[in-house]
Design an enzyme around this catalytic site. Sequence first.
Site, PDB file in Angstrom:
ATOM      1  N   ASP A 245      15.117 -11.640  -3.619  1.00  0.00           N
ATOM      2  CA  ASP A 245      16.541 -11.975  -3.679  1.00  0.00           C
ATOM      3  C   ASP A 245      16.985 -12.275  -5.106  1.00  0.00           C
ATOM      4  O   ASP A 245      18.058 -11.827  -5.546  1.00  0.00           O
ATOM      5  CB  ASP A 245      16.832 -13.200  -2.808  1.00  0.00           C
ATOM      6  CG  ASP A 245      17.069 -12.858  -1.348  1.00  0.00           C
ATOM      7  OD1 ASP A 245      17.198 -11.663  -1.016  1.00  0.00           O
ATOM      8  OD2 ASP A 245      17.129 -13.798  -0.537  1.00  0.00           O
ATOM      9  N   HIS A 268      21.522 -17.827  -3.653  1.00  0.00           N
ATOM     10  CA  HIS A 268      22.469 -16.871  -4.224  1.00  0.00           C
ATOM     11  C   HIS A 268      23.513 -17.554  -5.107  1.00  0.00           C
ATOM     12  O   HIS A 268      23.844 -17.058  -6.186  1.00  0.00           O
ATOM     13  CB  HIS A 268      23.162 -16.090  -3.102  1.00  0.00           C
ATOM     14  CG  HIS A 268      22.212 -15.400  -2.183  1.00  0.00           C
ATOM     15  ND1 HIS A 268      21.371 -14.396  -2.614  1.00  0.00           N
ATOM     16  CD2 HIS A 268      21.959 -15.559  -0.862  1.00  0.00           C
ATOM     17  CE1 HIS A 268      20.650 -13.975  -1.590  1.00  0.00           C
ATOM     18  NE2 HIS A 268      20.981 -14.658  -0.522  1.00  0.00           N
TER      19      HIS A 268
END
Length: 307
Positions: A245, A268
């Site tokens: 990620d 994120h």
Amino acid sequence: MLQQRTIKTLTRAVGVGLHSGQRVELTLRPAQPDTGIVFRRVDLPEPVDIPITATAVVDTRMASTIGAGGAKVHTVEHLMSACAGLGLDNLYIDITAEEVPILDGSSASFVFLLQSAGVELQNAPKRFIRVKRPVEVREGTGQQLKWARLEPYHGFKLRFDIDFAHPAVDSTGQSAEFDLGEGNYARDIARARTFGFTKDVEMLRSSGLALGGGLDNAIVMDDYKVLNADSLRYDAEFARHKILDAMGDLYLVGKPLLAAYSAFRSGHAMNNLLLRELLAHEDAWEIVTFENERQAPAGFTQPVRAW
């Protein structure tokens, strides 16, 4: 000269969005030098282009979402991670819905698609963002502390530490490291799947999230164990997926980074905040190219090998 890369021919994929549950078609197409990576919402009455940049990120709730001109594309990080791992600079991504398909929950299918299309060298220098001094973002204190950091490094490496009180995570490891110059992205990182807990599914679905999630595209855990019949693909697969990620989130800066990334309980939102913090300080970074490939850092000179 270390050259930019695109793909040799177009390739396609069909799947469903992890959060939306919508069917979506992707068409990945070659792009000219210095185009960058551009998502194109071709399902709209007038197609809208969304070039990747750190400031194009408009939402980081459970995924990285980019937007422009009123159009959005959700959950771009796994595809972006594959592009980062393969060193692709220029690519058009035509998409028929608002979310990238989750496929098997990792980047492996995207790596396969891109490698099947072939990687083509282009007659233009590959441009890097070289980190010149440490940059860090932090949030919370004590049990709530989380942070992410970039430091100077002649190459690209990542270390991620997670903190999940769960037997399956404890037994496989709460940390992982990957150096692009020493490892193999396709082998070491790409197959690590997204993960979640059964106790969170109902809450997520009531919020309109995880509508396309299941045992075929995520690691699912109850309070004690992994529920997937095929169990885990890696030691520390959970932490490796966080590296996957992070590679995708960081590639949204628009160029490969020359840096050492480290993080504790980041996600994120913090990854994007870190990029914005870096770009806000012009003394912390510079654009570089390598006329002599021998001077380029390991991991960027050769296309990534297959599995």
